[in-house]
Structure formats: structure tokens, C-alpha cells
Design a protein around this motif. Structure first.
Motif, PDB file in Angstrom:
ATOM      1  N   GLY A  67      44.352  48.206  44.884  1.00  8.93           N
ATOM      2  CA  GLY A  67      45.274  47.936  43.960  1.00  8.93           C
ATOM      3  C   GLY A  67      46.645  47.658  44.545  1.00  8.93           C
ATOM      4  O   GLY A  67      47.661  47.656  43.785  1.00  8.93           O
ATOM      5  N   ALA A  94      40.355  45.459  42.592  1.00 11.39           N
ATOM      6  CA  ALA A  94      41.802  46.281  42.272  1.00 11.39           C
ATOM      7  C   ALA A  94      42.698  45.573  42.862  1.00 11.39           C
ATOM      8  O   ALA A  94      42.968  45.677  44.179  1.00 11.39           O
ATOM      9  CB  ALA A  94      41.629  47.824  42.463  1.00 11.39           C
ATOM     10  N   GLY A  95      43.595  44.752  42.185  1.00 12.50           N
ATOM     11  CA  GLY A  95      44.719  44.154  42.832  1.00 12.50           C
ATOM     12  C   GLY A  95      44.607  42.951  43.225  1.00 12.50           C
ATOM     13  O   GLY A  95      44.037  42.892  44.234  1.00 12.50           O
ATOM     14  N   SER A 143      49.448  43.951  41.108  1.00 14.87           N
ATOM     15  CA  SER A 143      48.966  44.675  42.448  1.00 14.87           C
ATOM     16  C   SER A 143      50.356  45.593  42.674  1.00 14.87           C
ATOM     17  O   SER A 143      51.645  45.028  42.397  1.00 14.87           O
ATOM     18  CB  SER A 143      48.842  44.076  43.652  1.00 14.87           C
ATOM     19  OG  SER A 143      47.480  43.550  43.743  1.00 14.87           O
TER      20      SER A 143
END
Length: 236
Positions: A67, A94-95, A143
Motif C-alpha cells: 500500500g 495494495a496501493g 498509496s
């Protein structure tokens, strides 16, 4: 990971060799690398955001926390004209690692392109700006910029070990990484293969059969236990 390692220098593959590699396809480089006893071909998940692009250049690497894309930005800041930024995020879903502002900066610096194991976003703008990007996902997701990671250290991107300075080539078929020490031999082999296939294409235009030209006929003739039947399978 609660600490980071950032290497400020990269021992890059030769620029002239990168220019030669730009004339080769990923498929031909893969064939030459395979004959040389190496791999380096990323999986079919790694796809270009826009078709018709080909890039070749030395790898600048980043490994990012889940992330987070702070280390991507540090690597991008350190990258030089002609480099290919190769980014891996721990926790691929993630991100987002790449977007429109990073694209504008990368193009201003003259990067050859970007390879991301993870998400790219703002893809319409990225395409309109003309940035050559390959990614395993397209996803608009936030992010952070506070995570530890690595810059210009060895990483594993989509199953392939990428060392800083290695040769990265990408086109419509995908992405290949060729180790810096092996690159001269692999590029030479790929270009030689392309010249042979140009000769084969001319022979096909003259009416010759690819069955004979490509070695299939000789291989078939050498095989055992093949029964050829002068009939259709459902003849009675």
C-alpha cells in the motif's frame, strides 16, 4: 520491513547494447536466452498499457511496502535518461505504484519505460502522454508514501530476478530481463535469429514450405513410432 536500503549508483548495461536490443523482439531475445541456458521472461500477467510499444534499457529497481510507493518515487528520482524503472510492491493488490504525475516526471527525465508488478492507474492519461508502461494490474487505489523498502537492490519481479543495471526489453509480447553479463551474447543471438527469419520469410514468399524451412520436416523424419494412414479417420 522496518528499515530501508537505497543504493545511489547502478552499474548499467552498455547504452549501445541497449540500442541494439531495441531492434530485437522479446520473443527472439527469449529464444536466444533459452539457448544460452537462461530465462528471464516474465509471465503473461505482465501486459502493456498500450500496444505497439517497444523499449530497451537498464533496470532501476524499487521494492515497496504494501500500500505504499515511497521507494518507487525514490528510484524514479534517481533514474537517468534511458533507464527502465522496475517496481515491485509487497502485497500486489495494495496501493497503485504508477499514475499520471509519475508519468509526467518520468517523461520529462527521459526514461525508456516502466515495469510494475502491481497496479497502475490513470491509464487514459498515461496513454495520452505516451509513456510506455507494463503492469500486472490496472486499479485505482490509494498509496501512502511512508513505507520502508529497497532501491537499486536485486528484486524478483513477476517471478524473474532483476538486478539493477540488467537489460530490460518489453514489447507487445511481454517483458524479459537479461542479466547484464549475459546481455551481449543474448542480444547478438537474437539479432542473428531475426536475420535467419528474414531469410525464411523471403523463402516463404518464393513458395517454399515452412514445414521444410523451420526444421519440422527433419525432426518429424527422425521420430519413431509415427503411423501415417492414407485415409480419413472416419472412413469405413
Amino acid at each position: 520491513m522496518n528499515s530501508s536500503k537505497v543504493y545511489l549508483r547502478v552499474n548499467r548495461v552498455d547504452a549501445e547494447l541497449c540500442a541494439q536490443a531495441l531492434e530485437a523482439t522479446v520473443s527472439d531475445l527469449h529464444e536466444a536466452a533459452w539457448l544460452n541456458g537462461s530465462g528471464g521472461l516474465m509471465s503473461s500477467r505482465m501486459r502493456p498499457l498500450q500496444k505497439g510499444r517497444r523499449i530497451a534499457g537498464p533496470a532501476v529497481t524499487a521494492f515497496c511496502a504494501p500500500g505504499d510507493n515511497l521507494m518507487m518515487h525514490r528510484a524514479l528520482y534517481l533514474a537517468q535518461p534511458g533507464d527502465v524503472l522496475v517496481v515491485v510492491v509487497d502485497g500486489e493488490n495494495a496501493g497503485a505504484q504508477w499514475g499520471d504525475m509519475a508519468t509526467r516526471y518520468a517523461m520529462k527525465k527521459g526514461l525508456a519505460g516502466v515495469v510494475v508488478q502491481g497496479s497502475a492507474r490513470d491509464t487514459d492519461t498515461v496513454e495520452a502522454l505516451g509513456c510506455a508502461v507494463w503492469a500486472t494490474q490496472v486499479r485505482s487505489i490509494h498509496s501512502e508514501k511512508c513505507g520502508h523498502g529497497m532501491v537499486n537492490a536485486p528484486i524478483v519481479c513477476d517471478g524473474v530476478t532483476v538486478n539493477p543495471g540488467d537489460l530490460i526489453v518489453a514489447d507487445g509480447d511481454g517483458v524479459i530481463c537479461v542479466a547484464r553479463q549475459e546481455a551481449p551474447k543474448v542480444v547478438a543471438g537474437a539479432l542473428a535469429r531475426m536475420r535467419r527469419e528474414e531469410d525464411m520469410a523471403k523463402a516463404i514468399e518464393r513458395g517454399e514450405a515452412i514445414w521444410d524451412l523451420g526444421g519440422a520436416a527433419a525432426s518429424y523424419a527422425a521420430m519413431k513410432n509415427i503411423e501415417e494412414i492414407d485415409a480419413a479417420f472416419d472412413d469405413h
